[in-house]
Motif scaffolding. Structure first.
Motif, PDB file in Angstrom:
ATOM      1  N   ARG A 176       0.784  -1.088   0.078  1.00  0.00           N
ATOM      2  CA  ARG A 176      -0.086  -0.139   0.102  1.00  0.00           C
ATOM      3  C   ARG A 176       0.896   1.376  -0.016  1.00  0.00           C
ATOM      4  NH1 ARG A 176      -2.893  -0.634   5.883  1.00  0.00           N
ATOM      5  NH2 ARG A 176      -1.356   0.047   7.373  1.00  0.00           N
ATOM      6  N   ILE A 177       2.132   1.039   0.668  1.00  0.00           N
ATOM      7  CA  ILE A 177       3.017   2.347   0.516  1.00  0.00           C
ATOM      8  C   ILE A 177       3.352   2.467  -0.927  1.00  0.00           C
ATOM      9  CG2 ILE A 177       5.149   3.118   1.243  1.00  0.00           C
ATOM     10  CD1 ILE A 177       4.698   1.732   3.919  1.00  0.00           C
ATOM     11  N   THR A 178       3.717   1.517  -1.515  1.00  0.00           N
ATOM     12  CA  THR A 178       4.294   1.568  -2.900  1.00  0.00           C
ATOM     13  C   THR A 178       3.188   2.128  -3.940  1.00  0.00           C
ATOM     14  OG1 THR A 178       5.531  -0.518  -2.453  1.00  0.00           O
ATOM     15  CG2 THR A 178       5.106  -0.005  -5.167  1.00  0.00           C
ATOM     16  N   TYR A 179       1.866   1.739  -3.613  1.00  0.00           N
ATOM     17  CA  TYR A 179       0.805   2.221  -4.509  1.00  0.00           C
ATOM     18  C   TYR A 179       0.583   3.755  -4.206  1.00  0.00           C
ATOM     19  CZ  TYR A 179      -3.821   3.403  -6.169  1.00  0.00           C
ATOM     20  OH  TYR A 179      -4.862   3.940  -6.669  1.00  0.00           O
ATOM     21  N   ALA A 180       0.583   4.015  -2.914  1.00  0.00           N
ATOM     22  CA  ALA A 180       0.622   5.454  -2.520  1.00  0.00           C
ATOM     23  C   ALA A 180       1.505   6.361  -3.329  1.00  0.00           C
ATOM     24  CB  ALA A 180       0.544   5.579  -1.109  1.00  0.00           C
ATOM     25  N   GLU A 181       2.742   6.034  -3.012  1.00  0.00           N
ATOM     26  CA  GLU A 181       3.969   6.553  -3.629  1.00  0.00           C
ATOM     27  C   GLU A 181       3.988   6.758  -5.084  1.00  0.00           C
ATOM     28  OE1 GLU A 181       7.746   5.427  -1.845  1.00  0.00           O
ATOM     29  OE2 GLU A 181       7.328   6.209   0.040  1.00  0.00           O
ATOM     30  N   SER A 182       3.574   5.675  -5.646  1.00  0.00           N
ATOM     31  CA  SER A 182       3.352   5.619  -7.255  1.00  0.00           C
ATOM     32  C   SER A 182       2.154   6.810  -7.584  1.00  0.00           C
ATOM     33  CB  SER A 182       3.119   4.372  -7.690  1.00  0.00           C
ATOM     34  OG  SER A 182       3.059   4.422  -9.255  1.00  0.00           O
ATOM     35  N   GLU A 234      10.081  13.652  -8.060  1.00  0.00           N
ATOM     36  CA  GLU A 234      10.840  12.357  -8.194  1.00  0.00           C
ATOM     37  C   GLU A 234      11.073  11.539  -6.650  1.00  0.00           C
ATOM     38  OE1 GLU A 234      14.442  12.266 -10.590  1.00  0.00           O
ATOM     39  OE2 GLU A 234      14.313  14.482 -10.755  1.00  0.00           O
ATOM     40  N   ILE A 235      10.990  12.566  -5.722  1.00  0.00           N
ATOM     41  CA  ILE A 235      11.059  11.847  -4.508  1.00  0.00           C
ATOM     42  C   ILE A 235       9.916  12.184  -3.520  1.00  0.00           C
ATOM     43  CG2 ILE A 235      12.477  11.902  -2.168  1.00  0.00           C
ATOM     44  CD1 ILE A 235      14.917  13.184  -3.619  1.00  0.00           C
ATOM     45  N   VAL A 236       9.017  11.065  -3.126  1.00  0.00           N
ATOM     46  CA  VAL A 236       8.028  10.815  -2.462  1.00  0.00           C
ATOM     47  C   VAL A 236       8.089   9.733  -1.395  1.00  0.00           C
ATOM     48  CG1 VAL A 236       5.628  10.334  -2.714  1.00  0.00           C
ATOM     49  CG2 VAL A 236       6.463  11.605  -4.605  1.00  0.00           C
ATOM     50  N   ARG A 237       7.813  10.171  -0.128  1.00  0.00           N
ATOM     51  CA  ARG A 237       7.707   9.292   0.829  1.00  0.00           C
ATOM     52  C   ARG A 237       6.308   9.368   1.409  1.00  0.00           C
ATOM     53  NH1 ARG A 237      11.885   8.724  -1.202  1.00  0.00           N
ATOM     54  NH2 ARG A 237      13.921   8.889  -0.248  1.00  0.00           N
ATOM     55  N   VAL A 238       5.711   8.350   1.699  1.00  0.00           N
ATOM     56  CA  VAL A 238       4.370   7.873   2.372  1.00  0.00           C
ATOM     57  C   VAL A 238       4.876   6.995   3.566  1.00  0.00           C
ATOM     58  CG1 VAL A 238       2.085   7.116   2.171  1.00  0.00           C
ATOM     59  CG2 VAL A 238       2.979   8.091   0.282  1.00  0.00           C
ATOM     60  N   ARG A 239       4.651   7.606   4.743  1.00  0.00           N
ATOM     61  CA  ARG A 239       4.895   7.277   6.036  1.00  0.00           C
ATOM     62  C   ARG A 239       3.956   6.500   6.750  1.00  0.00           C
ATOM     63  NH1 ARG A 239      10.233   7.880   6.265  1.00  0.00           N
ATOM     64  NH2 ARG A 239      11.138   9.906   5.383  1.00  0.00           N
ATOM     65  N   ASP A 240       4.137   5.199   7.000  1.00  0.00           N
ATOM     66  CA  ASP A 240       2.855   4.333   7.568  1.00  0.00           C
ATOM     67  C   ASP A 240       2.966   4.340   9.165  1.00  0.00           C
ATOM     68  OD1 ASP A 240       1.212   2.393   8.572  1.00  0.00           O
ATOM     69  OD2 ASP A 240       1.122   1.387   6.804  1.00  0.00           O
ATOM     70  N   GLN A 241       2.285   5.268   9.865  1.00  0.00           N
ATOM     71  CA  GLN A 241       2.458   5.555  11.156  1.00  0.00           C
ATOM     72  C   GLN A 241       1.218   5.086  11.929  1.00  0.00           C
ATOM     73  OE1 GLN A 241       3.000  10.001  11.341  1.00  0.00           O
ATOM     74  NE2 GLN A 241       5.187   9.555  11.191  1.00  0.00           N
ATOM     75  N   ASP A 242       1.339   3.658  12.390  1.00  0.00           N
ATOM     76  CA  ASP A 242       0.261   2.908  12.842  1.00  0.00           C
ATOM     77  C   ASP A 242      -0.990   2.963  12.074  1.00  0.00           C
ATOM     78  OD1 ASP A 242       1.736   2.190  15.135  1.00  0.00           O
ATOM     79  OD2 ASP A 242       1.407   4.330  15.906  1.00  0.00           O
ATOM     80  N   GLY A 243      -0.848   2.749  10.724  1.00  0.00           N
ATOM     81  CA  GLY A 243      -2.078   2.737   9.828  1.00  0.00           C
ATOM     82  C   GLY A 243      -2.487   3.999   9.393  1.00  0.00           C
ATOM     83  N   ASN A 244      -1.776   5.075   9.824  1.00  0.00           N
ATOM     84  CA  ASN A 244      -2.222   6.347   9.163  1.00  0.00           C
ATOM     85  C   ASN A 244      -1.177   6.880   8.109  1.00  0.00           C
ATOM     86  OD1 ASN A 244      -4.331   6.963  10.731  1.00  0.00           O
ATOM     87  ND2 ASN A 244      -2.910   7.336  12.595  1.00  0.00           N
ATOM     88  N   ALA A 245      -1.389   7.427   7.006  1.00  0.00           N
ATOM     89  CA  ALA A 245      -0.370   7.742   6.008  1.00  0.00           C
ATOM     90  C   ALA A 245       0.102   9.400   6.221  1.00  0.00           C
ATOM     91  CB  ALA A 245      -0.921   7.836   4.622  1.00  0.00           C
ATOM     92  N   LEU A 246       1.487   9.782   6.244  1.00  0.00           N
ATOM     93  CA  LEU A 246       2.207  10.827   6.260  1.00  0.00           C
ATOM     94  C   LEU A 246       2.751  10.959   5.183  1.00  0.00           C
ATOM     95  CD1 LEU A 246       2.642  13.520   7.630  1.00  0.00           C
ATOM     96  CD2 LEU A 246       4.745  12.447   8.800  1.00  0.00           C
ATOM     97  N   ILE A 247       2.238  11.987   4.179  1.00  0.00           N
ATOM     98  CA  ILE A 247       2.832  12.379   2.980  1.00  0.00           C
ATOM     99  C   ILE A 247       3.938  13.173   2.983  1.00  0.00           C
ATOM    100  CG2 ILE A 247       2.540  13.067   0.625  1.00  0.00           C
ATOM    101  CD1 ILE A 247      -0.548  12.244   1.097  1.00  0.00           C
TER     102      ILE A 247
END
Length: 355
Positions: free
Chosen positions: A188-194, A203-216
């Protein structure tokens, strides 16, 4: 130190050696691989496909190695099959790098090669427990020896017209520590970053999974700042399992830390003092032993202080991570001194980190 001089020092280190480069295709390892392919007696770039890298990381590494002209090998190992790694303890990066270099050492030993990596001076200023694997397994870091910072590396790549990948960090770093690493979370992180790369053009995107919450976090925040796009992102990310979606409005990579900070020296008139604060505690005993190679050292493990005297300059290192440079000429002199000292600093592991 001038960039050209650092490049020459890098060449001097790699010249006529037989080396294996731990290769991600990122800026640092690409610079080392480029110089090694030109100057070393023998060079082999090895990429570990550990099952938790960005989808385009391995393909980009292959393309960049081909462009550079260095011999390249990709080794597949699925770290998601290792419960020690997937439990995601605070020392996850140490575990990951230890596994990675254990495999690389096997390859190097078979081919009688010295292992080098892309660690640079800026990395030593950050909280990276994995760097301790370099010391434990005697992995060499020629960029550190030549005094390269992250900015120096990027400037050298531009000067030498070398292409590199900007997305090479392990996907596991996006997941909060002590939260299990699973293929579902990675996917799901891979999908979100794509999705966000396409919408933002970053070019650089980070989606952090913080206990099920997404931080972009992304380079170009402005391109997604419309209610239509934000609602689309919110819907898509919740559809793949995120509970809430938030955006870091500061943008990814916009904060920059100075290597040293000027501090007025109250006790000594006309003396200049600079300091820096490392984000980890220091093992004073081990650090003192390493500092002895640089000059006269006074060490007090009980007080948590190491003092180095070298060329009329003083460096004091505290167990808390603070480093103070005294009797330096100016900021450049302080930075050059810190570049020499940092490779000798050894972090102190917490009780939950295996050494």
């Amino acid at each position: 130190m001038e960039l050209e001089k650092k490049i020459e020092q890098l060449k001097d280190y790699l010249k006529d050696k037989k080396v294996l480069i731990a290769f991600s295709g990122g800026a640092d390892s690409s610079l080392v691989a480029y110089v090694a392919s030109d100057i070393s007696k023998e060079s082999l770039a090895v990429t570990i496909d550990n099952g938790v890298m960005p989808t385009d990381c391995i393909t980009n590494a292959i393309k960049i190695a081909e462009t550079i002209g260095v011999k390249h090998s990709v080794v597949k190992e699925n770290y998601l099959n290792d419960p020690t790694f997937t439990s995601n303890p605070p020392n996850r990066c140490y575990i990951c790098k230890n596994k990675m270099y254990s495999k690389i050492i096997e390859i190097a030993d078979k081919n009688n090669l010295e292992i080098v990596d892309g660690t640079n001076i800026t990395d030593l200023l950050e909280d990276r427990p994995g760097i301790m694997v370099n010391y434990d397994k005697n992995i060499k870091s020629p960029l550190v020896k030549a005094g390269f910072t992250s900015d120096d590396v990027k400037n050298a790549l531009e000067l030498l017209n070398i292409n590199y990948s900007k997305s090479t960090t392990c996907m596991a770093t996006r997941i909060s520590k002590n939260s299990e690493i699973t293929s579902k979370k990675i996917n799901r992180i891979t999908y979100a970053e794509s999705l966000l790369k396409g919408l933002s053009g970053s070019e650089i995107v980070r989606v952090r999974d913080q206990d099920g919450n997404a931080l972009i976090e992304l380079e170009n925040v402005s391109k997604i700042l419309s209610m239509g796009i934000l609602n689309h992102i919110d819907t898509e990310l919740k559809a793949v399992g995120f509970k809430r979606v938030s955006l870091d409005i500061g943008g990814y990579g916009n904060s920059k830390k100075d290597i040293v900070v000027y501090k007025p020296c109250k006790d000594e008139k006309n003396k200049i003092m600079f300091e820096t604060e490392l984000p980890y505690p220091i093992n004073i005993a081990k650090t003192c032993k390493e500092l002895e190679k640089l000059g006269d050292v006074k060490c007090s493990v009980e007080m948590g202080i190491a003092m180095l005297e070298t060329k009329d300059r003083n460096v004091t290192i505290f167990k808390t991570g603070k480093i103070v440079a005294r009797r330096v000429i100016d900021r450049e002199d302080a930075e050059n001194l810190l570049v020499k000292v940092l490779p000798s600093v050894r972090r102190k592991f917490n009780s939950d980190i295996v050494n």
